[in-house]
Design a protein around this motif. Structure first.
Motif, PDB file in Angstrom:
ATOM      1  N   LYS A  78      -5.345   4.021   4.394  1.00 60.28           N
ATOM      2  CA  LYS A  78      -4.498   2.719   4.466  1.00 60.28           C
ATOM      3  C   LYS A  78      -3.272   3.213   5.548  1.00 60.28           C
ATOM      4  O   LYS A  78      -2.970   2.132   6.300  1.00 60.28           O
ATOM      5  N   ILE A  79      -2.705   4.412   5.763  1.00 58.46           N
ATOM      6  CA  ILE A  79      -1.959   4.691   6.911  1.00 58.46           C
ATOM      7  C   ILE A  79      -2.443   4.392   8.007  1.00 58.46           C
ATOM      8  O   ILE A  79      -1.987   3.901   8.908  1.00 58.46           O
ATOM      9  N   TYR A 111       0.729  -1.227  -0.097  1.00 56.95           N
ATOM     10  CA  TYR A 111      -0.010  -0.061  -0.100  1.00 56.95           C
ATOM     11  C   TYR A 111       0.800   1.135  -0.145  1.00 56.95           C
ATOM     12  O   TYR A 111       0.212   2.313  -0.497  1.00 56.95           O
ATOM     13  N   ILE A 112       1.972   1.394   0.675  1.00 56.48           N
ATOM     14  CA  ILE A 112       2.779   2.511   0.665  1.00 56.48           C
ATOM     15  C   ILE A 112       3.906   2.554  -0.547  1.00 56.48           C
ATOM     16  O   ILE A 112       4.154   3.612  -1.172  1.00 56.48           O
ATOM     17  N   TYR A 113       4.396   1.319  -1.112  1.00 59.24           N
ATOM     18  CA  TYR A 113       5.233   1.183  -2.275  1.00 59.24           C
ATOM     19  C   TYR A 113       4.946   0.426  -3.118  1.00 59.24           C
ATOM     20  O   TYR A 113       5.347  -0.776  -3.469  1.00 59.24           O
ATOM     21  N   VAL A 150      -1.021   7.969  -1.646  1.00 64.00           N
ATOM     22  CA  VAL A 150      -1.322   7.255  -0.471  1.00 64.00           C
ATOM     23  C   VAL A 150      -2.345   7.381   0.305  1.00 64.00           C
ATOM     24  O   VAL A 150      -2.471   8.618   0.908  1.00 64.00           O
ATOM     25  N   SER A 151      -3.362   6.525   0.198  1.00 64.13           N
ATOM     26  CA  SER A 151      -4.547   6.715   0.902  1.00 64.13           C
ATOM     27  C   SER A 151      -4.349   6.769   2.327  1.00 64.13           C
ATOM     28  O   SER A 151      -3.489   6.054   3.183  1.00 64.13           O
TER      29      SER A 151
END
Length: 175
Positions: A144-145, A123-125, A140-141
């Motif tokens: 999601k973070i 999700y981040i990369y 990046v959502s």
């Protein structure tokens, strides 16, 4: 050999060897939780062997920025029991002493952390980024973070006291 290659900065060669180990584990069906004619020692060895290879593969793949070779959907193997070696016999499990923290609890915590690492990479990369010309920016959502932060918080809270930062730990755990 994989640990030696990791520590000697030959990570690309390490990636090749861990790939061979993972494929051998898959061929043996170690990624599957299958009932068989295995005694408790053999069952635990199968679990432990698979998960250590899986952890090394996730670690090396992440370092190299490569995708993991095995999808989570292909794994139904249970985590190893939180029982130390001396309490597992061919006949069954022996009771552990009260207030004893199994070293396998730390191993299982590390496996769960590896699963969070895979989510971070996904999700981040992400591999698939919407390219617009030469600008390679992506969003990046925030949700999601927050989800990943929640996963890490839940992971930390689930750690046995002996493995928490600043907690009281036996010498073998501190090692």
């Amino acid at each position: 050999m994989v640990l030696f290659l990791q520590s000697s900065a030959k990570i690309s060669t390490c990636y090749s060897y861990i790939g061979v180990a993972l494929r051998a584990a898959l061929r043996l069906g170690l990624h599957r939780s299958v009932p068989g004619n295995f005694n408790p020692i053999e069952l635990e060895m199968r679990k432990r062997l698979f998960w250590v290879v899986w952890k090394m593969e996730v670690h090396v793949s992440t370092i190299l920025g490569l995708p993991s070779m095995l999808s989570e959907d292909d794994i139904d193997q249970e985590y190893p029991l939180t029982v130390d070696d001396e309490f597992i016999t061919a006949e069954g499990l022996l009771p552990m002493p009260p207030n004893h923290t199994s070293l396998m609890a730390g191993v299982n915590a590390h496996i769960r952390l590896g699963r969070i690492v895979l989510k971070v990479v996904k999700y981040i990369y992400p591999v698939k980024i919407a390219h617009r010309g030469s600008n390679h920016t992506y969003m990046v959502s925030h949700s999601k973070i927050r989800e990943l932060e929640g996963d890490l918080q839940a992971w930390k809270e689930a750690l046995p006291e002996a493995f928490r930062p600043g907690g009281e730990a036996a010498p073998e755990v501190e090692r």
